[in-house]
Design an enzyme around this catalytic site. Sequence first.
Site, PDB file in Angstrom:
ATOM      1  N   ASP A   4      21.350  -8.118 -19.314  1.00  0.00           N
ATOM      2  CA  ASP A   4      23.057  -8.430 -19.576  1.00  0.00           C
ATOM      3  C   ASP A   4      23.565  -9.560 -19.075  1.00  0.00           C
ATOM      4  O   ASP A   4      23.350  -9.931 -17.759  1.00  0.00           O
ATOM      5  CB  ASP A   4      23.608  -6.996 -18.904  1.00  0.00           C
ATOM      6  CG  ASP A   4      24.927  -7.067 -19.488  1.00  0.00           C
ATOM      7  OD1 ASP A   4      25.889  -7.671 -19.295  1.00  0.00           O
ATOM      8  OD2 ASP A   4      25.301  -6.060 -20.325  1.00  0.00           O
ATOM      9  N   SER A  49      30.158  -6.220 -23.029  1.00  0.00           N
ATOM     10  CA  SER A  49      28.772  -5.355 -23.375  1.00  0.00           C
ATOM     11  C   SER A  49      29.128  -4.377 -24.246  1.00  0.00           C
ATOM     12  O   SER A  49      28.173  -3.816 -25.229  1.00  0.00           O
ATOM     13  CB  SER A  49      28.500  -4.763 -22.167  1.00  0.00           C
ATOM     14  OG  SER A  49      28.123  -5.864 -21.358  1.00  0.00           O
ATOM     15  N   THR A 109      26.644  -0.701 -22.002  1.00  0.00           N
ATOM     16  CA  THR A 109      25.217  -1.185 -22.573  1.00  0.00           C
ATOM     17  C   THR A 109      24.826   0.289 -22.883  1.00  0.00           C
ATOM     18  O   THR A 109      24.334   0.727 -24.100  1.00  0.00           O
ATOM     19  CB  THR A 109      24.686  -1.835 -21.944  1.00  0.00           C
ATOM     20  OG1 THR A 109      25.488  -3.154 -21.613  1.00  0.00           O
ATOM     21  CG2 THR A 109      23.538  -2.154 -22.853  1.00  0.00           C
ATOM     22  N   GLU A 244      18.006  -1.559 -19.074  1.00  0.00           N
ATOM     23  CA  GLU A 244      18.844  -2.814 -18.783  1.00  0.00           C
ATOM     24  C   GLU A 244      18.921  -3.222 -17.496  1.00  0.00           C
ATOM     25  O   GLU A 244      18.983  -2.721 -16.431  1.00  0.00           O
ATOM     26  CB  GLU A 244      20.295  -2.270 -19.233  1.00  0.00           C
ATOM     27  CG  GLU A 244      21.458  -3.519 -19.036  1.00  0.00           C
ATOM     28  CD  GLU A 244      22.792  -3.015 -19.210  1.00  0.00           C
ATOM     29  OE1 GLU A 244      23.803  -3.960 -19.673  1.00  0.00           O
ATOM     30  OE2 GLU A 244      23.155  -2.073 -18.397  1.00  0.00           O
ATOM     31  N   ASP A 249      24.273  -9.774 -15.120  1.00  0.00           N
ATOM     32  CA  ASP A 249      25.928  -9.828 -15.928  1.00  0.00           C
ATOM     33  C   ASP A 249      26.656  -9.948 -14.545  1.00  0.00           C
ATOM     34  O   ASP A 249      27.671 -10.890 -14.278  1.00  0.00           O
ATOM     35  CB  ASP A 249      26.241  -8.854 -16.724  1.00  0.00           C
ATOM     36  CG  ASP A 249      27.811  -9.032 -16.904  1.00  0.00           C
ATOM     37  OD1 ASP A 249      28.385 -10.116 -17.641  1.00  0.00           O
ATOM     38  OD2 ASP A 249      28.425  -8.073 -16.535  1.00  0.00           O
ATOM     39  N   HIS A 253      29.455 -12.987 -13.210  1.00  0.00           N
ATOM     40  CA  HIS A 253      30.819 -12.953 -12.953  1.00  0.00           C
ATOM     41  C   HIS A 253      30.907 -13.345 -11.397  1.00  0.00           C
ATOM     42  O   HIS A 253      32.058 -13.719 -11.199  1.00  0.00           O
ATOM     43  CB  HIS A 253      31.288 -11.284 -12.895  1.00  0.00           C
ATOM     44  CG  HIS A 253      31.369 -10.741 -14.291  1.00  0.00           C
ATOM     45  ND1 HIS A 253      32.467 -11.517 -14.969  1.00  0.00           N
ATOM     46  CD2 HIS A 253      30.625 -10.125 -15.058  1.00  0.00           C
ATOM     47  CE1 HIS A 253      32.220 -11.049 -16.359  1.00  0.00           C
ATOM     48  NE2 HIS A 253      31.086  -9.989 -16.405  1.00  0.00           N
ATOM     49  N   ASP A 295      23.121  -9.331 -24.063  1.00  0.00           N
ATOM     50  CA  ASP A 295      24.504  -9.120 -25.111  1.00  0.00           C
ATOM     51  C   ASP A 295      25.211 -10.359 -25.182  1.00  0.00           C
ATOM     52  O   ASP A 295      25.844 -10.248 -26.217  1.00  0.00           O
ATOM     53  CB  ASP A 295      24.885  -8.003 -24.770  1.00  0.00           C
ATOM     54  CG  ASP A 295      25.309  -8.143 -22.902  1.00  0.00           C
ATOM     55  OD1 ASP A 295      24.970  -8.896 -22.543  1.00  0.00           O
ATOM     56  OD2 ASP A 295      26.157  -7.089 -22.376  1.00  0.00           O
ATOM     57  N   HIS A 296      25.164 -11.199 -24.311  1.00  0.00           N
ATOM     58  CA  HIS A 296      25.854 -12.399 -24.213  1.00  0.00           C
ATOM     59  C   HIS A 296      25.579 -13.278 -22.957  1.00  0.00           C
ATOM     60  O   HIS A 296      24.858 -12.627 -22.338  1.00  0.00           O
ATOM     61  CB  HIS A 296      27.476 -12.173 -24.071  1.00  0.00           C
ATOM     62  CG  HIS A 296      27.910 -11.121 -22.937  1.00  0.00           C
ATOM     63  ND1 HIS A 296      27.874 -11.535 -21.745  1.00  0.00           N
ATOM     64  CD2 HIS A 296      28.169  -9.827 -23.055  1.00  0.00           C
ATOM     65  CE1 HIS A 296      28.002 -10.427 -20.906  1.00  0.00           C
ATOM     66  NE2 HIS A 296      28.233  -9.459 -21.547  1.00  0.00           N
TER      67      HIS A 296
HETATM   68 ZN   LIG Z   1      30.168  -8.867 -18.013  1.00  0.00          ZN
END
Ligand SMILES: [Zn+2]
Length: 361
Positions: A4, A49, A109, A244, A249, A253, A295-296
Amino acid sequence: MVPDGRGLAGVTAARIFKNGPHGPGPHMETLSTMGYQRTHSANRATTDSAATASAWASGEKFRNGEISCHDDNRDGKCEPTPAPTILELARERGKSAGLVVTSTVTHATPAAFGAHVPRRGCENEIARQYIQVTGVEVILGGGAAKFNAPKANVDACGTFGDFIAAARTRGYEVVYTKDAMEEAVSRGTKKLLGLFARNGKTPELFRVFPEEHYRVDEPTLPQMTAAALEILEKDQDGFFLLVEGSQIDWAGHDNNLPYQISETLAFDEAVKVVLDWINEEQRRKLDTLVIIAPDHETGGFAIRGARQENYKPGDLVKDAWTTKKHTAGDVVIWSQGPGSRFLGRAVDNTDLYQIMRDVLW
Ligand SMILES: [Zn+2]
């Protein structure tokens, strides 16, 4: 398998830390097919997500925050009635299913595969649907608080309740530690709910400093992945499994490079578990589609140029970040197995659904 929020520079940074710039790459780089994916959602160039996982699970674009549910009238109801997700289609075909993550297992997710809710904050409702509606056989991760929520902790959908008791009455074994997980697997359990933290699992980074933070009774992502495979492989009709690396992710952040690298390497060990499992049998090699898709990207992470760049294994690259949020750039996908030839090019996140569906059929 979802790293992620991980962009390609995150792979480079993890590779240099593990093996140096000239050393071998991570396991995910050994997959034979590589392409890239657009990630925009129905209403934003920059996805979250929920919207990307819903696109993978259901083959359509969703708004940010929606979990395989179009809340078109903004009234908290799914309209029209949502189509079954790829996980639900797999179960209709007699296959088993598993969700294995390092966040709450009710996070966006995994939720998009096993539930339909208008907002990602409906985590108690997502827990309820996993157990009482979808019946996902293997559920491993954090999030015990979402499965036993008193009325005071009602979620965004108005749901609360004891879904651990509900799971037990439906034949799940419920475990809270690594040892109990492995014991349940060795006893041949068919339905396993493993909740190893109240919310997100302990970051991998803290395994380096065990005296401070690391809870020794939590399984790692690769250990949870191995446990899930051992249960799911017993289904002769096959299975759908989502794994995952959720906190890559969260590290993005946080603009926190050691956190990002440690979560990326733990995810890569889970990739190795999957590849080793496939390589045990010729039939598995022919029949198993593996997709590794972020996902990004999160953080706009880049590796800065530096005067001195003689990195060695164990070195942290010079990092730069452009945001504490997600970014909108395309992301690289690796894959192997049936259907993967359609992923060796530029695709949209919705295309993954059709490719998985064709392989199920
Ligand atoms: Zn995020």
